[in-house]
Design a protein around this motif. Structure first.
Motif, PDB file in Angstrom:
ATOM      1  N   ARG A 163     -11.360  10.906  -4.974  1.00  0.00           N
ATOM      2  CA  ARG A 163     -10.558   9.989  -4.165  1.00  0.00           C
ATOM      3  C   ARG A 163      -9.496  10.826  -3.478  1.00  0.00           C
ATOM      4  O   ARG A 163      -8.426  11.062  -4.033  1.00  0.00           O
ATOM      5  N   GLY A 164      -9.838  11.249  -2.271  1.00  0.00           N
ATOM      6  CA  GLY A 164      -8.983  12.198  -1.593  1.00  0.00           C
ATOM      7  C   GLY A 164      -7.990  11.581  -0.643  1.00  0.00           C
ATOM      8  O   GLY A 164      -7.497  12.260   0.266  1.00  0.00           O
ATOM      9  N   GLY A 165      -7.686  10.280  -0.817  1.00  0.00           N
ATOM     10  CA  GLY A 165      -6.786   9.618   0.118  1.00  0.00           C
ATOM     11  C   GLY A 165      -5.404  10.247   0.157  1.00  0.00           C
ATOM     12  O   GLY A 165      -4.851  10.490   1.238  1.00  0.00           O
ATOM     13  N   ALA A 166      -4.835  10.540  -1.010  1.00  0.00           N
ATOM     14  CA  ALA A 166      -3.498  11.131  -1.058  1.00  0.00           C
ATOM     15  C   ALA A 166      -3.506  12.539  -0.483  1.00  0.00           C
ATOM     16  O   ALA A 166      -2.611  12.922   0.278  1.00  0.00           O
ATOM     17  N   LEU A 167      -4.534  13.319  -0.827  1.00  0.00           N
ATOM     18  CA  LEU A 167      -4.633  14.672  -0.289  1.00  0.00           C
ATOM     19  C   LEU A 167      -4.847  14.651   1.212  1.00  0.00           C
ATOM     20  O   LEU A 167      -4.288  15.477   1.943  1.00  0.00           O
ATOM     21  N   LEU A 168      -5.634  13.702   1.678  1.00  0.00           N
ATOM     22  CA  LEU A 168      -5.851  13.547   3.126  1.00  0.00           C
ATOM     23  C   LEU A 168      -4.532  13.298   3.835  1.00  0.00           C
ATOM     24  O   LEU A 168      -4.248  13.890   4.882  1.00  0.00           O
ATOM     25  N   ALA A 169      -3.720  12.405   3.277  1.00  0.00           N
ATOM     26  CA  ALA A 169      -2.424  12.104   3.894  1.00  0.00           C
ATOM     27  C   ALA A 169      -1.528  13.336   3.913  1.00  0.00           C
ATOM     28  O   ALA A 169      -0.835  13.598   4.907  1.00  0.00           O
ATOM     29  N   LEU A 170      -1.531  14.105   2.836  1.00  0.00           N
ATOM     30  CA  LEU A 170      -0.698  15.312   2.788  1.00  0.00           C
ATOM     31  C   LEU A 170      -1.121  16.337   3.842  1.00  0.00           C
ATOM     32  O   LEU A 170      -0.291  17.030   4.427  1.00  0.00           O
ATOM     33  N   LEU A 171      -2.422  16.425   4.098  1.00  0.00           N
ATOM     34  CA  LEU A 171      -2.916  17.371   5.097  1.00  0.00           C
ATOM     35  C   LEU A 171      -2.654  16.883   6.516  1.00  0.00           C
ATOM     36  O   LEU A 171      -2.331  17.671   7.411  1.00  0.00           O
ATOM     37  N   ALA A 172      -2.810  15.584   6.740  1.00  0.00           N
ATOM     38  CA  ALA A 172      -2.768  15.067   8.104  1.00  0.00           C
ATOM     39  C   ALA A 172      -1.352  14.769   8.597  1.00  0.00           C
ATOM     40  O   ALA A 172      -1.055  14.978   9.782  1.00  0.00           O
ATOM     41  N   LEU A 173      -0.484  14.283   7.717  1.00  0.00           N
ATOM     42  CA  LEU A 173       0.830  13.825   8.169  1.00  0.00           C
ATOM     43  C   LEU A 173       1.633  14.886   8.923  1.00  0.00           C
ATOM     44  O   LEU A 173       2.214  14.590   9.975  1.00  0.00           O
ATOM     45  N   PRO A 174       1.717  16.130   8.435  1.00  0.00           N
ATOM     46  CA  PRO A 174       2.489  17.120   9.201  1.00  0.00           C
ATOM     47  C   PRO A 174       1.945  17.363  10.614  1.00  0.00           C
ATOM     48  O   PRO A 174       2.711  17.620  11.546  1.00  0.00           O
ATOM     49  N   LEU A 175       0.624  17.247  10.784  1.00  0.00           N
ATOM     50  CA  LEU A 175       0.023  17.464  12.093  1.00  0.00           C
ATOM     51  C   LEU A 175       0.164  16.240  12.994  1.00  0.00           C
ATOM     52  O   LEU A 175      -0.013  16.343  14.210  1.00  0.00           O
ATOM     53  N   TYR A 176       0.474  15.095  12.393  1.00  0.00           N
ATOM     54  CA  TYR A 176       0.696  13.881  13.175  1.00  0.00           C
ATOM     55  C   TYR A 176       2.083  13.846  13.822  1.00  0.00           C
ATOM     56  O   TYR A 176       2.306  13.077  14.764  1.00  0.00           O
ATOM     57  N   VAL A 177       3.009  14.638  13.295  1.00  0.00           N
ATOM     58  CA  VAL A 177       4.403  14.538  13.733  1.00  0.00           C
ATOM     59  C   VAL A 177       4.580  14.758  15.240  1.00  0.00           C
ATOM     60  O   VAL A 177       5.286  13.972  15.897  1.00  0.00           O
ATOM     61  N   PRO A 178       3.980  15.793  15.863  1.00  0.00           N
ATOM     62  CA  PRO A 178       4.177  15.951  17.318  1.00  0.00           C
ATOM     63  C   PRO A 178       3.694  14.753  18.119  1.00  0.00           C
ATOM     64  O   PRO A 178       4.342  14.350  19.097  1.00  0.00           O
ATOM     65  N   VAL A 179       2.571  14.167  17.708  1.00  0.00           N
ATOM     66  CA  VAL A 179       2.064  12.987  18.425  1.00  0.00           C
ATOM     67  C   VAL A 179       3.045  11.829  18.281  1.00  0.00           C
ATOM     68  O   VAL A 179       3.320  11.103  19.243  1.00  0.00           O
ATOM     69  N   LEU A 180       3.580  11.655  17.082  1.00  0.00           N
ATOM     70  CA  LEU A 180       4.559  10.593  16.846  1.00  0.00           C
ATOM     71  C   LEU A 180       5.803  10.796  17.705  1.00  0.00           C
ATOM     72  O   LEU A 180       6.306   9.847  18.325  1.00  0.00           O
ATOM     73  N   ILE A 181       6.291  12.015  17.782  1.00  0.00           N
ATOM     74  CA  ILE A 181       7.513  12.294  18.543  1.00  0.00           C
ATOM     75  C   ILE A 181       7.310  12.008  20.028  1.00  0.00           C
ATOM     76  O   ILE A 181       8.113  11.301  20.664  1.00  0.00           O
ATOM     77  N   PHE A 182       6.226  12.542  20.593  1.00  0.00           N
ATOM     78  CA  PHE A 182       5.996  12.355  22.025  1.00  0.00           C
ATOM     79  C   PHE A 182       5.612  10.917  22.353  1.00  0.00           C
ATOM     80  O   PHE A 182       6.006  10.387  23.397  1.00  0.00           O
ATOM     81  N   GLY A 183       4.835  10.268  21.475  1.00  0.00           N
ATOM     82  CA  GLY A 183       4.428   8.893  21.741  1.00  0.00           C
ATOM     83  C   GLY A 183       5.595   7.929  21.708  1.00  0.00           C
ATOM     84  O   GLY A 183       5.809   7.168  22.667  1.00  0.00           O
ATOM     85  N   ALA A 184       6.368   7.960  20.622  1.00  0.00           N
ATOM     86  CA  ALA A 184       7.518   7.064  20.526  1.00  0.00           C
ATOM     87  C   ALA A 184       8.588   7.435  21.544  1.00  0.00           C
ATOM     88  O   ALA A 184       9.237   6.558  22.123  1.00  0.00           O
ATOM     89  N   GLY A 185       8.753   8.737  21.802  1.00  0.00           N
ATOM     90  CA  GLY A 185       9.754   9.167  22.778  1.00  0.00           C
ATOM     91  C   GLY A 185       9.423   8.714  24.178  1.00  0.00           C
ATOM     92  O   GLY A 185      10.320   8.313  24.947  1.00  0.00           O
ATOM     93  N   ALA A 186       8.154   8.754  24.550  1.00  0.00           N
ATOM     94  CA  ALA A 186       7.758   8.312  25.891  1.00  0.00           C
ATOM     95  C   ALA A 186       7.988   6.816  26.062  1.00  0.00           C
ATOM     96  O   ALA A 186       8.475   6.369  27.115  1.00  0.00           O
ATOM     97  N   ALA A 187       7.631   6.029  25.049  1.00  0.00           N
ATOM     98  CA  ALA A 187       7.852   4.586  25.140  1.00  0.00           C
ATOM     99  C   ALA A 187       9.338   4.263  25.199  1.00  0.00           C
ATOM    100  O   ALA A 187       9.766   3.380  25.956  1.00  0.00           O
ATOM    101  N   ASP A 188      10.146   4.985  24.428  1.00  0.00           N
ATOM    102  CA  ASP A 188      11.594   4.765  24.463  1.00  0.00           C
ATOM    103  C   ASP A 188      12.165   5.148  25.818  1.00  0.00           C
ATOM    104  O   ASP A 188      13.047   4.465  26.345  1.00  0.00           O
TER     105      ASP A 188
END
Length: 227
Positions: A163-188
């Motif tokens: 059950r790799g859900g927690a490990l998946l989140a640990l691997l993916a979340l740091p790489l999601y940060v730039p998308v989150l910053i630019f996406g939310a920043g553009a809408a703001d």
């Protein structure tokens, strides 16, 4: 004579996955329900101040979309891995990366596209300016393929884990940060009347990069998990 061209293989995998998702609409609806619940709870938690809600709406919607993406990624390859379908895809004459791209396209259509379509209602619920809603939808349309691609890489690498859900989140979340910053920043920025062409171009570049390279990385990760 059967058609074994890459285009036909892509279409076959895409249609197959869409049909499988149609057989279990509850699983496909989970990310949308999660997004709606998270977004709907924030006004109840922080109060009904329209200015505050409008100010934080892009960030809340983007964070909820990001978490919804992680919620759905652990299952994108799991069933095919358990019933042997992935092994058949790996042995198919068509490139595995192309078949993976078809699976990611089906996953995006079933999970991310409904999020984009429901986002205007959630934005209005949080008093986000109606004039900035098209920009919010554009950021989600450009950013969610990146979330799917990066999440698929993490899912492929953790497929061999029980059950790799927690490990998946640990691997993916740091790489999601730039998308989150630019996406939310553009809408703001759109809500403030500023230009959003720069962040949208960056999101578009990240999407093209992900569409090009993520299937190759996912195919490599799946081959490691299958060995």
């Amino acid at each position: 004579m059967p058609d074994h061209s890459p285009g036909s293989a892509f279409a076959a995998v895409l249609v197959r996955d869409l049909r499988l998702h149609a057989r279990s609409p509850g699983d496909a609806a989970n990310p949308v329900l999660f997004l709606v619940m998270v977004t709907a709870l924030f006004p109840l938690a922080i109060g009904a101040s329209t200015e505050v809600l409008a100010r934080i709406a892009p960030g809340i919607i983007w964070v909820a979309a990001l978490l919804s993406s992680i919620l759905s990624m652990d299952t994108v390859f799991r069933a095919d891995f358990e019933d042997g379908t992935l092994e058949q895809l790996a042995l198919a004459p068509s490139p595995l990366a192309l078949l993976i791209l078809a699976k990611l396209a089906a996953h995006w259509l079933v999970t991310a596209l409904p999020l984009i379509l429901v986002s205007p209602l959630l934005a209005l619920w949080m008093h986000f300016p109606a004039t900035a809603i098209p920009a919010l939808m554009a950021t989600l349309a450009l950013g969610t393929p990146v979330l799917s691609g990066v999440g698929a890489i993490a899912a492929a690498l953790t497929l061999g884990v029980g059950r790799g859900g927690a490990l998946l989140a640990l691997l993916a979340l740091p790489l999601y940060v730039p998308v989150l910053i630019f996406g939310a920043g553009a809408a703001d920025a759109a809500a403030s009347g500023l230009s959003v062409s720069g962040p949208l171009q960056l999101l578009g570049a990240m999407t093209l990069f992900t569409i090009t390279l993520a299937p190759i990385a996912v195919a490599a990760g799946l081959r490691i998990s299958l060995d």
